[in-house]
Design an enzyme around this catalytic site. Structure first.
Site, PDB file in Angstrom:
ATOM      1  N   GLN A  62      -5.548  36.211 -25.013  1.00  0.00           N
ATOM      2  CA  GLN A  62      -5.362  35.146 -24.031  1.00  0.00           C
ATOM      3  C   GLN A  62      -4.579  33.971 -24.607  1.00  0.00           C
ATOM      4  OE1 GLN A  62      -5.783  35.149 -20.862  1.00  0.00           O
ATOM      5  NE2 GLN A  62      -5.230  33.017 -20.548  1.00  0.00           N
ATOM      6  N   GLU A  63      -4.848  33.651 -25.842  1.00  0.00           N
ATOM      7  CA  GLU A  63      -4.186  32.502 -26.465  1.00  0.00           C
ATOM      8  C   GLU A  63      -2.720  32.772 -26.801  1.00  0.00           C
ATOM      9  OE1 GLU A  63      -5.181  29.444 -26.891  1.00  0.00           O
ATOM     10  OE2 GLU A  63      -7.252  29.693 -26.240  1.00  0.00           O
TER      11      GLU A  63
END
Length: 181
Positions: A62-63
């Site tokens: 996600q990051e």
């Protein structure tokens, strides 16, 4: 006319197959869409910091989508998108003495610091959703929300937490026991 009909039937068959795979989501299919790069680093630091490896992989995806050179507009760097000031504090807490910003581009260091930080947040808040909210929005914001008896107040953070939780399930399904070893 036959060629057009054959092309339409073939395209329809491919579409149905794709839709079936997207719906049933077998592990091998998920691995195509959600790769696990730096697997040894992820597994090792998940084990060291008593984290679910699927959660750690989900946060990284996600990051940064596992892009080691990722850098956000806010200045967060690397796989786990750590701010240099946060990382410097983590380095001090974990025994480091010579932190440099360039360290955050090293996958091993970045994931080690990020795993430590996630472990710290889980311990501080006692539940995964709140820890993820703090990872995304910052501890100060989460502490204010909690003091006011409120939940997540940023729609972006709410979506972030939901997405990481979904990704955690995907990584657990796609890699299963492979992540635990």
């Amino acid at each position: 006319m036959r060629r057009i009909l054959a092309a339409v039937v073939l395209a329809g068959g491919i579409g149905v197959a794709f839709l079936t795979l997207q719906t049933s989501r077998p592990g091998w299919w998920e691995r195509l869409w959600y790769p696990l790069r730096y697997e040894q680093v992820v597994r090792g630091h998940a084990h060291n910091y008593d984290l679910d490896p699927a959660l750690l992989a989900a946060v990284i995806y996600q990051e940064s989508k596992f892009k080691v050179n990722a850098r956000s507009k806010s200045g967060a760097i690397g796989l786990m998108q750590l701010l240099p000031d946060t990382a410097k504090g983590i380095a001090v807490h974990t025994g480091g003495t010579r932190f440099t910003v360039a360290d955050l581009y090293n996958p091993e260091i970045n994931v080690r610091y990020g795993a430590w930080y996630l472990h710290h947040l889980l311990g501080k808040y006692g539940d995964e959703r709140t820890a993820l909210a703090a990872y995304n929005a910052g501890q100060d914001n989460v502490d204010r929300w909690r003091a006011a008896g409120k939940g997540i107040q940023f729609s972006e953070t709410h979506a972030y937490v939901d997405r990481v939780e979904d990704l955690k399930k995907i990584y657990a399904n796609a890699y299963g026991a492979d992540l635990d070893h």
